[in-house]
Design an enzyme around this catalytic site. Sequence first.
Site, PDB file in Angstrom:
ATOM      1  CB  SER A   3      14.578  13.363 -15.272  1.00  0.00           C
ATOM      2  OG  SER A   3      14.738  12.064 -14.783  1.00  0.00           O
ATOM      3  CB  SER A  51      10.521  11.828  -8.490  1.00  0.00           C
ATOM      4  OG  SER A  51      11.676  12.576  -8.209  1.00  0.00           O
ATOM      5  N   GLY A  93      11.252  14.621  -4.731  1.00  0.00           N
ATOM      6  CA  GLY A  93      11.522  15.251  -6.015  1.00  0.00           C
ATOM      7  C   GLY A  93      10.295  15.956  -6.563  1.00  0.00           C
ATOM      8  CE  LYS A 150      14.564  14.325  -7.806  1.00  0.00           C
ATOM      9  NZ  LYS A 150      15.034  14.905  -9.095  1.00  0.00           N
TER      10      LYS A 150
END
Lengths: 296, 296, 296, 296
Positions: A46, A167, A190, A165
């Site tokens: 991202s 986030s 994240g 991960k």
Amino acid sequence: MNKLRGILLPTTTPFTDSEELDLNALADNIRKWRAAGISGFVMLGSTGERVHLEESEYLRTLEVARREIPSDGAFIAGVGQQSTRGTIAEIAKAVQCGADAVLVLTPHYYRAAITQEALVSHYTAVADASRVHVLLYSMPALTGIKIEPETTARLSEHPNIMGVKDSSNDVAGFAATVKLCPPEFAVLTGNGTVLLDTLRAGATGAILAVGCVVPRMCVEIFDAFNRGDEERASHLQAKLTPLAAAVTTRFGIGGLKAALDLADYRGGAVRAPLRAPDEAAGAEIATLLEAARAAL
Amino acid sequence: MNKLRGILLPTTTPFTDSEELDLNALADNIRKWRAAGISGFVMLGSTGERVHLEESEYLRTLEVARREIPSDGAFIAGVGQQSTRGTIAEIAKAVQCGADAVLVLTPHYYRAAITQEALVSHYTAVADASRVHVLLYSMPALTGIKIEPETTARLSEHPNIMGVKDSSNDVAGFAATVKLCPPEFAVLTGNGTVLLDTLRAGATGAILAVGCVVPRMCVEIFDAFNRGDEERASHLQAKLTPLAAAVTTRFGIGGLKAALDLADYRGGAVRAPLRAPDEAAGAEIATLLEAARAAL
Amino acid sequence: MNKLRGILLPTTTPFTDSEELDLNALADNIRKWRAAGISGFVMLGSTGERVHLEESEYLRTLEVARREIPSDGAFIAGVGQQSTRGTIAEIAKAVQCGADAVLVLTPHYYRAAITQEALVSHYTAVADASRVHVLLYSMPALTGIKIEPETTARLSEHPNIMGVKDSSNDVAGFAATVKLCPPEFAVLTGNGTVLLDTLRAGATGAILAVGCVVPRMCVEIFDAFNRGDEERASHLQAKLTPLAAAVTTRFGIGGLKAALDLADYRGGAVRAPLRAPDEAAGAEIATLLEAARAAL
Amino acid sequence: MNKLRGILLPTTTPFTDSEELDLNALADNIRKWRAAGISGFVMLGSTGERVHLEESEYLRTLEVARREIPSDGAFIAGVGQQSTRGTIAEIAKAVQCGADAVLVLTPHYYRAAITQEALVSHYTAVADASRVHVLLYSMPALTGIKIEPETTARLSEHPNIMGVKDSSNDVAGFAATVKLCPPEFAVLTGNGTVLLDTLRAGATGAILAVGCVVPRMCVEIFDAFNRGDEERASHLQAKLTPLAAAVTTRFGIGGLKAALDLADYRGGAVRAPLRAPDEAAGAEIATLLEAARAAL
């Protein structure tokens, strides 16, 4: 697997003022980050504006990054199309460019259809087909889709899925994930805003956008925590948190790139419709950056 | 402009059981829809699983569809990348395949950055660059981004922006948009559940996924409304609403394709991670379809 | 296999005056050719300016052509990259667009390396990998590479190699090939100038650029020969020969497209650096075309 | 312009044993060549197996090479599609990858149509459209097309055409070209077999495949000639000539890559249908290489 310990960076993708890819700037940044003690990189997630790149730009970027990162460092490519077959095809190309693992974003466009059951099927098919290790990627702020702890636990049994991960900015959920997964499964945060909290909850490492701006500070929090120096870790985290919020949720990638320019990295332009922060936001970022650096 | 009056269909993209593109099935469907009185088509929007196609599949699909649609019908290509420059490049390719207008989805991945101001800049740049007319596309259920009535009004002044497809399911907002825009600006609904309501609010037409299943019924609601036969229109809308909900928000594209198979169109498979509806859902769709047909 | 009997056409690819792909014109041509009794088509070989198309144009052209050709007709895609692996990849894409066989040009760029032995290895690997039947293509005038009769004979043993298009203009070599290959192996000529000679030598059919201009005439030569009417066949061949030379070796694809325009097909432009014939050449083509038609 | 003086290398493209692109090997080679005194490189011309690469491989290769070559060195990309518009599009992509000039091969597939007049039109259109300088490329052994001295002279007037690589092995024609063109126009030979002859005829430099194997030797011939040491130059040329013939016309790119492996560069595999030299050829190459090195 050991490559997934510690602080990794989700790198930005620099553009010139006319929004052309600037891979020299990327290479410069990677060299600096390595000099600052970072050995693992996640390219084109991202933070890397993956969705703003044409396929050939995506491949060229991976190729150049791969050449700047020594083989003992982690080189993880961000991938994730909406269809299972598209994701599998994308991974094959990333592997050709040298990725030694992939961070696979959840599908999300048809979000009502993306149940936890659908995620299990999707990731299982992807991991079956991938020639490199797969890292799950839960990013609900952008996608509206969260990988629940139980889902992660089920997927952690797949021999080709090595970690997640997370986030989600949700420390309780993070802790639950750690508990439910086997010890060798990497659970990384994240969110720089909760780095210390997730370390306490059992994070093996972190992939932090704010780490692009203040890599040494993030490494030092990780090290201080691991040597038991809670005071040092807390002191630094207090300064990291507002900076992390500023360069992610508050001012977005434009804010992160502005912070990079202030920190003597090469931030460069974002691609429209993203924008550079306005003057007030820029000033606030500068203040937060200075405060963070002073603490270190 | 007149091409944007009445009922247009956002076509599905048929796949074989092994998820390969089945363009023969698409061509068959288009011929049947035309025989049912439909003259305008939007290819490869959300309903068309655009995000599940490789670029070459996207171009081949447009090419084949263009050949089935006579030049007096509307042939609108769904487009919309996350970056402004990517969207402009995509439109150029769609035009090469014969699109005579484009339906441009809002960028949405970096959703915090997609303010109404950013939408104005984005659509202005896109419309400046496009060689064909642009139709705005507000689809908050999938994207989290809504184009507000005032924003549409500002953009309606651009000579190359000819209308908006509003799939927000918000009749009050729809009515506000109609009031704020000039009369020649096309305001179309994308929600079959509120077709009659939006016609009363001033819709010039509609682009309806449920119309793929019951095209004559949608056309008849439109015609009944226009000849002042409110009773007939209301009677039909009462049956359309639950079917429309079933083949969109409730059971998604898998549900829509199942309904097409039941209605003697070629629905075919969806691409994973989407799935076909389970048995109960399939039975419910069949019941709603039968009820709708009985009303007509 | 029966699809490879008789006259097949290597279709041209029409372009507009600005050199854009004109697939409507192609579809019109195919319909006319079918009405003239042609059931087999080779798309995007040398005559189809394959080398002037981008990959996405190539795929779109195949897709459109496939839709105009009924499934009982032959739909053969021209392929042939310089590397073996590139050729295999290209065939996979052509098959996705519906090709039911492929005509595979010899590699030729590094011509000193393209020995008969290299051709055997190349075609064997290609035929092993191809999901559809393979037709060899010997076109020495353009490539400098000839597939010798003995080489064809060796390759004819491969179960997935079904024939050869021999455009060498060498009747003796053609006859040798027929003798050396099994009877079910298709040996087709690509030279209209020697159509009757090669039929006498045992050709099962022909793939003729001049057939695009005068399809009925070519079919009639084939039929007359097969019913034993040598006089009629010879009479027509005498008129076909100079026209065939004019629209191939003498005036090239520009000449062929000009002849198509004269014959009420849609010739259209060539892509630079090719050019339309000059006035004198155009007049000569017109004269030869008229003479050919008068003979029929 | 000064970048076009002296010895430049037309680099090979290394592949692994499974014929995958090996860009690490390419980078290693470039570093060694630079250490040997070479500052200019032509990537992905005939020697670089351009025709064996997919487009994304082509772009990745340029990108990696660009990063190994300092900005004061020449970085020239080989280009050349069969159509004028395709060539223009290819140049735009090469420039995005950092090419500071392009070497443009003659179109040749429809060779009868590629008259000297057609070449003038083609190169003029290409040079008008190119954002970087254009170098003509005459390579009749592979293409069958020669750019005549008078044609080069006409094209030398174009402000964006800076020179020609003449690989015709024709010293008289080379000398004629030098005489007809303005002094600032670069006339380079592509034949190591006639390096000294062409220097005497006025060559400003050379782009030599054999230079990949013995870079210092080629540089020394150039330098000896320029300091007036004809004896030294002749002595070395006598040993260079048979080696140059072996690694080009006699044993092709397979031979060149074998020689690179022998010379401690990374030759690697060729892509089929090309092959590695057989044992006898390999032994001969080794002998010629040893003799050349002994002379230096």
